[in-house]
Design an enzyme around this catalytic site. Sequence first.
Site, short mmCIF file in Angstrom:
data_model
loop_
_atom_site.label_atom_id
_atom_site.label_comp_id
_atom_site.label_asym_id
_atom_site.label_seq_id
_atom_site.Cartn_x
_atom_site.Cartn_y
_atom_site.Cartn_z
N SER A 22 36.28 38.80 31.97
CA SER A 22 37.33 39.28 33.06
C SER A 22 37.91 40.19 33.11
O SER A 22 38.81 39.73 31.86
CB SER A 22 37.37 37.65 34.07
OG SER A 22 38.05 38.42 35.37
N SER A 54 39.52 41.03 35.60
CA SER A 54 41.11 40.40 36.87
C SER A 54 42.34 40.13 36.32
O SER A 54 43.48 40.55 36.77
CB SER A 54 40.30 39.87 38.08
OG SER A 54 38.61 39.91 38.93
N LYS A 88 29.04 31.42 43.72
CA LYS A 88 29.98 32.00 45.14
C LYS A 88 29.47 31.64 46.22
O LYS A 88 29.82 31.37 46.94
CB LYS A 88 29.52 33.70 45.07
CG LYS A 88 30.26 35.14 44.31
CD LYS A 88 29.51 35.84 44.67
CE LYS A 88 31.06 37.08 43.78
NZ LYS A 88 30.28 38.27 44.50
N ASP A 110 34.33 42.17 48.79
CA ASP A 110 33.23 43.06 47.69
C ASP A 110 33.26 44.36 48.70
O ASP A 110 33.35 45.58 48.00
CB ASP A 110 31.62 42.46 47.53
CG ASP A 110 32.55 41.21 46.10
OD1 ASP A 110 33.28 41.45 45.16
OD2 ASP A 110 31.77 40.54 46.45
#
Length: 274
Positions: free
Chosen positions: A21, A23, A73, A109
């Site tokens: 990731s 992020s 998710k 998103d």
Amino acid sequence: MSRISGRVELAGVVGQPIGHSLSPAIHNGWLEAAGIDGTYAAFGPKDAVGFEALLAAGRAGLITGVNVTAPFKEQAFAACDQVSDAAQLVRSANILVFKDGAIHGDSSDGRGVLNALTEQASALSLDGAKVVLLGAGGASRAAAGALVEAGAKVSILNRTRERAQVLADDMGGRVDVADTEADTYDADLVINALSVPPTYNLSQLKAGAVVMDMTYRPLITPFLQAARDRDLTIVDGLAMLIGQAVPSFEAFFGQSPPSLDIRRTVMDLLGEKA
């Protein structure tokens, strides 16, 4: 470095695997530049039980919030006490904010898609634009919701028409299903939301169209390179990744990200040239 004290705000990204990731680099870069007493970590619970333990830590006030990626998710959405309209529309939450023992879910998103288009295809007006989404998975679902809200006319082109129809039905009939690729060549915008390289024939796409790829490894995918060879405007997946991080940062730390060339930082990590 960003200020870390006993009052530090802890946020992060959760998924499995999660080591790849980008992020943490994005958010910690912003935190350091802003001098915020906070940090953003990567969490990799091994299974659904581990994810539930992380949610419990959030409810207990140990974590401010998390971004959620695969495979958690759906579990994240189901765990929410409240969800935004965007999350409800796409039945998915990639932002969880913990407050007073409750979990508030949101989806960024779709906003990541809109932010990327604003940054790299500013001449495109989505109001009334014909948009084709390649694929009918979660990424396509999130993009479709945001694009419809922006006034676009969205069609889904998927190898299995039945799956595309499910997405269209879930959107309340506000998106269409394309029967054939040839039906989409008049599109103003084509977005690849597939996890594999698409076989879409860009040579037939009308001049002046915009082409976007949600993938950012490599930054210029073969799909984007084919569009560039036709002198079409391209939008890369890194712009979307950074675009969806903006509302996440705001939700976790209570302010907009500082002015910083975070794209350059992430491109360095990817080994990409400007």
